[in-house]
Enzyme design. Structure first.
Site, PDB file in Angstrom:
ATOM      1  N   GLU A 298       0.811  -1.225   0.000  1.00  0.00           N
ATOM      2  CA  GLU A 298       0.000   0.000   0.000  1.00  0.00           C
ATOM      3  C   GLU A 298       0.836   1.264   0.000  1.00  0.00           C
ATOM      4  O   GLU A 298       0.738   2.097   0.904  1.00  0.00           O
ATOM      5  CB  GLU A 298      -0.963   0.013   1.185  1.00  0.00           C
ATOM      6  CG  GLU A 298      -1.977  -1.100   1.142  1.00  0.00           C
ATOM      7  CD  GLU A 298      -3.098  -0.938   2.150  1.00  0.00           C
ATOM      8  OE1 GLU A 298      -3.014  -0.067   3.026  1.00  0.00           O
ATOM      9  OE2 GLU A 298      -4.078  -1.699   2.043  1.00  0.00           O
TER      10      GLU A 298
ATOM     11  N   GLU B 276      -5.260  -8.644   0.701  1.00  0.00           N
ATOM     12  CA  GLU B 276      -6.021  -8.302   1.908  1.00  0.00           C
ATOM     13  C   GLU B 276      -7.483  -8.087   1.547  1.00  0.00           C
ATOM     14  O   GLU B 276      -7.790  -7.477   0.522  1.00  0.00           O
ATOM     15  CB  GLU B 276      -5.529  -6.993   2.563  1.00  0.00           C
ATOM     16  CG  GLU B 276      -4.204  -7.092   3.264  1.00  0.00           C
ATOM     17  CD  GLU B 276      -3.748  -5.774   3.898  1.00  0.00           C
ATOM     18  OE1 GLU B 276      -4.597  -4.938   4.267  1.00  0.00           O
ATOM     19  OE2 GLU B 276      -2.525  -5.595   4.002  1.00  0.00           O
TER      20      GLU B 276
HETATM   21  C1  BG6 Z   1      -4.548  -1.943   5.214  1.00  0.00           C
HETATM   22  C2  BG6 Z   1      -3.212  -2.289   5.793  1.00  0.00           C
HETATM   23  O1  BG6 Z   1      -4.532  -0.591   4.920  1.00  0.00           O
HETATM   24  O2  BG6 Z   1      -5.674  -2.059   5.992  1.00  0.00           O
HETATM   25  C3  BG6 Z   1      -3.276  -3.060   7.088  1.00  0.00           C
HETATM   26  O3  BG6 Z   1      -2.362  -2.904   4.860  1.00  0.00           O
HETATM   27  C4  BG6 Z   1      -4.374  -2.483   7.951  1.00  0.00           C
HETATM   28  O4  BG6 Z   1      -2.020  -3.024   7.689  1.00  0.00           O
HETATM   29  C5  BG6 Z   1      -5.679  -2.724   7.244  1.00  0.00           C
HETATM   30  O5  BG6 Z   1      -4.417  -2.959   9.251  1.00  0.00           O
HETATM   31  C6  BG6 Z   1      -6.902  -2.288   8.008  1.00  0.00           C
HETATM   32  O6  BG6 Z   1      -6.792  -0.952   8.363  1.00  0.00           O
HETATM   33  P1  BG6 Z   1      -7.166  -0.487   9.821  1.00  0.00           P
HETATM   34  O7  BG6 Z   1      -6.914   0.967   9.842  1.00  0.00           O
HETATM   35  O8  BG6 Z   1      -8.598  -0.815   9.992  1.00  0.00           O
HETATM   36  O9  BG6 Z   1      -6.278  -1.268  10.733  1.00  0.00           O
END
Ligand code: BG6
Length: 475
Positions: free
Chosen positions: A168, A376
């Site tokens: 990201e 993800e």
């Molecule tokens: C992504 C990241 O942006 O989203 C993760 O790669 C992150 O590291 C995930 O934890 C969820 O975001 P958040 O802010 O809800 O933890």
């Protein structure tokens, strides 16, 4: 409904994490300090001042965590390497103990038939690189990132077949240099686009290095893609949605896949005197460092409308907005984010939109023609432990609908290599402490105390086990 294609044989049903969010052991075995170790200590930066000093103690409990994965039948585990474990104090001295930790994790995964998917960089640049030369804002980062990448390619390349270069870039660059919510907490678009350019070249240089080593495996970046929708069919709103995707998606993915900036964006950068300093050899590296796949982190879509020149700017709630906020920030003259009335929202006000994942996969496929690895996808919620159980039906619904959307995209003709959920165990949500949970495995800790860090399988753990067993036939 049309008949859906089966998921391909060998589809990587996986799950993911990141070093700073799970490992803990922040100063053990010779680890150096990263910018996140420093940033979380500045008062007011994170929820209740939480940090990853202990996190969920994966560093000491990885065998227990891998055993849970094995029991579930997980096919792939994506994790990141902490650069500051490998080069703790400078870019000359390698810390053997740091390397050994990941040897242990990789070997444990392979012994359990779980494919390691290794992210080189998930936001935790060593603090000394920030102090010495401002980290991503210096051309020197290209060489140093490549040195670090080469070190881990050589060490683990015999066992690791899937690599993610930068996680990201769009998020760590915009949060770090525009919104000032991540380190180094700068608010300066000119500096942002410069840091972004060096990150682009560093990413490509690492991929180029990977190729030159002749290793067997695949590599690509992970991009946080939130496709833009127009709020309605008014042509100026359609144009705003085009602007949104140019500036929030193609600006990055075109550079990865084509080795060049989109001309509309480059033109806009020049008009606003935001264009980075570049050299002709940068573009040679960009062209030579093309990825094997596009990694996609997908959580939500964004809905936008036209924004007048004196309209709303950055700074109003957006990506991590508050529940119910209607104005979500924007760029005057380009777009503004607005509320999509047609989709449900999470408790953190992120749009829940499985169709958006199919759209994301389709757009990437038609623009770049690359295979896609979903690195993800998941739902952050306030899970509650009741009598040793967690009934996270909302997470099952979310993941089921998104996995189904992946199957629909495959049916449409998109090549998808795998699907990694975020996250495996609960972990530190950078700015939101431990209350925003994503895992299949509940970890009993909170902001006030790490407690005993006991692991509990959630209902979603059993659901995913079944999905993997049936290769998605039960979705
Ligand atoms: C992504 C990241 O942006 O989203 C993760 O790669 C992150 O590291 C995930 O934890 C969820 O975001 P958040 O802010 O809800 O933890």
């Amino acid at each position: 409904h049309k008949k859906l294609k089966d998921f391909p044989e060998g589809f990587l049903w996986g799950s993911a994490s990141a070093a700073y969010q799970v490992e803990g052991a922040w100063d053990e075995d010779g680890k150096g300090v990263s910018v996140w170790d420093t940033f979380v200590r500045i008062p007011g930066k994170t929820f209740k001042g939480t940090n990853g000093d202990v996190a969920v103690d994966h560093y000491h409990r990885f065998k227990e965590d891998v055993a849970l994965m094995a029991e579930q039948g997980l096919k792939a585990y994506r994790f990141s390497i902490a650069w500051s474990r490998i080069f703790p104090y400078n870019m000359q001295e390698v810390n053997e103990k740091g390397l050994q930790f990941y040897d242990g994790l990789i070997d444990e995964l392979l012994a359990n038939h779980i494919e390691p998917v290794v992210t080189l960089y998930h936001w935790d640049i060593p603090q000394y690189l920030q102090d010495d030369y401002l980290g991503w804002e210096s051309r020197q980062i290209i060489e140093d990132f490549t040195t670090y990448a080469e070190t881990v390619f050589r060490r683990y390349g015999d066992r690791v077949k899937y690599w993610v270069s930068l996680n990201e870039q769009n998020v760590f660059i915009s949060h770090g240099y525009l919104m000032a919510t991540h380190p180094p907490a700068v608010k300066d678009p000119k500096r942002m686009y410069q840091a972004n350019h060096y990150a682009n070249v560093a990413n490509a240089a690492a991929i180029k290095k990977f190729r030159s080593l002749g290793l067997d495996g695949q590599i690509g970046p992970s991009f946080a893609y939130s496709p833009g929708y127009p709020i309605d069919a008014r042509p100026e709103n359609i144009l705003a949605a085009e602007n949104f995707d140019e500036l929030n998606a193609y600006l990055w993915m075109d550079v990865y896949a084509k080795g060049e900036y989109p001309s509309v964006i480059w033109n806009w950068l020049e008009e606003n005197d935001l264009q980075p300093e570049t050299r002709p050899e940068d573009f040679k590296i960009l062209k030579a460092g093309k990825p094997d796949f596009m990694g996609v982190n997908y959580y939500k879509t964004s809905t936008v409308a036209a924004n007048p020149l004196d309209g709303v700017g950055i700074g109003t709630p957006n990506y991590s907005g508050e529940k119910g906020s209607t104005e979500r920030g924007g760029i005057p003259g380009v777009f503004k984010e607005v509320l999509n009335p047609f989709v449900e929202k999470t408790n953190w006000d992120w749009d829940i939109d499985p169709v958006g994942l199919r759209i994301a996969l389709r757009r990437i496929n038609s623009r770049y023609g690359l295979p896609i690895l979903i690195t993800e996808n998941g739902l952050g919620e306030y899970d509650k432990l009741k009598e040793g159980q967690i009934h996270d039906q909302y997470r099952i619904d979310y993941l089921n609908d998104h996995a189904k959307a992946v199957q629909e995209a495959i049916t449409d003709g998109v090549t998808v290599l795998g699907y990694c959920t975020w996250s495996y165990t609960d972990l530190l949500s950078w700015l939101n402490g431990y209350q925003k949970r994503y895992g299949f495995v509940y970890v009993d800790r909170d902001e006030d105390s790490p407690k005993e860090l006991k692991r509990y399988k959630k209902a979603s753990y059993y659901w995913y086990k079944e999905v993997i067993e049936q290769n998605g036939k039960n979705l």
